[in-house]
Write an enzyme that holds these catalytic residues in place. Sequence first.
Site, PDB file in Angstrom:
ATOM      1  N   HIS A 399       0.705  -1.158   0.091  1.00 52.29           N
ATOM      2  CA  HIS A 399      -0.017   0.022  -0.150  1.00 52.29           C
ATOM      3  C   HIS A 399       1.038   1.252   0.088  1.00 52.29           C
ATOM      4  O   HIS A 399       0.179   2.266  -0.121  1.00 52.29           O
ATOM      5  CB  HIS A 399      -1.060  -0.160   1.191  1.00 52.29           C
ATOM      6  N   ASP A 403      -2.337   1.749  -4.356  1.00 51.99           N
ATOM      7  CA  ASP A 403      -3.539   1.912  -3.486  1.00 51.99           C
ATOM      8  C   ASP A 403      -4.599   0.933  -4.053  1.00 51.99           C
ATOM      9  O   ASP A 403      -4.252  -0.011  -4.777  1.00 51.99           O
ATOM     10  CB  ASP A 403      -4.377   3.304  -3.782  1.00 51.99           C
TER      11      ASP A 403
END
Length: 427
Positions: A399, A403
């Site tokens: 992450h 995303d």
Amino acid sequence: MATPVIMPRQGQSVESCIITSWAKKVGDEVKEGDILFSYETDKSSFDEVAQVSGTMLAILYGEGDEVPCLENVCVIGNAGEDVSAFAKGGEAAPAAAAEAPKAEAAPAAEAPKAEAAATKAENTDGRVFVSPRAKLLAEKTGVDYTLATPTGPDGRIIERDIQTLLDKGVQAAPKAEAAPAAEAPKTEAAPAAPAAEYEDVKLSNVRKVIARSMHDSLANSAQLTLNTSFDATSIQKYRAGVKANAEAMGLQNITLNDIVVFAAAKTLVDFKDLNAHFLDDKIRLFKDVHMGIAVDTPRGLLVPTVFNANHLSLNDLAKESKAVINEAKEGHINPDKLAGASFTVTNLGSFGIETFTPVINPPQVAILGVCGIQTRVRAGKDGAVETYPAMTLSLTIDHRAVDGAPGAKFLKALATNLEHFEQLLAK
């Protein structure tokens, strides 16, 4: 004429290797083609074969020693020849020392380091380069490895440099001294269990590398796993058709994993954020897909790479995949083939796994887990209930670099390509 045997460099990324066993001893007759010794990198093992005939005059390293690539390991020649010029570091060594590899290691290694044990081993920019085995020994003994004088390639600290510190009586750092005291109760409790109730198994080098890599991956990245499933009818039908005609058409045995890897490579071209490396202050986006394929081998988990997978036909991809997978299982794969992947696929479907959380192989930013096929039900035409084969895909992303939305879009596109596989082949 005496001929030295050097430690080969198996791959551009390998700086040192570990001798695992000797097939010859000092004084033995050697014939061209005889195996002299076996050695291993972090993930592969090899045998060194004699290129000349003669007598084994000297063995410069013992079993378990870490040897820099291209350094002399042993000497072959005519009985009675002087071999002092071939000692470690080019230093002269007594001929008798060659008879005991372990005993000889200390004097030869100390010579270039005698100037000052307390000199910091630093690169010009302040960084310290240390091999995994050297770092492990330093941590185990509590010695500050930056005090070692490096003798490895390119100023790298290797295991013998740490051993030299220990031989000179360098004291452990205060923090390291505290660790044994805290662990003492556990050590004292162990003998309470009868020896027959357990077995202590020493970790292999590969297992140590896997342990360190997986721990670092989870500790140093923000990993998130997304799961989806798709109708596997199309890929099952296609595989059955290829399997029935493979021999007549001269095709490879195409597996479901080959099909998923092929589809992933084609799909990743449109999702460069996932076909990437996270390099702290930048992200490296790859134009082509260098596909890592996780393989369960007798030595542990290895990930060989199929380079430029997005340019290969399904048949060629299957052929190259099988080639590197077999090399990995046999334990003789070139280390360069275990590096450079931009994305990895790992398959646990054959074990009946329905979903799992694959761990990213840094510096990659994503890994795809392939699960087993399950029979599920859904509403068919006119409201009738029908069954279909469903395969789950588990995508773990870092992450920090990617995303959730791009990861989810990639999974959706991949599932669509697999459900309409023949259309993907036609592109």
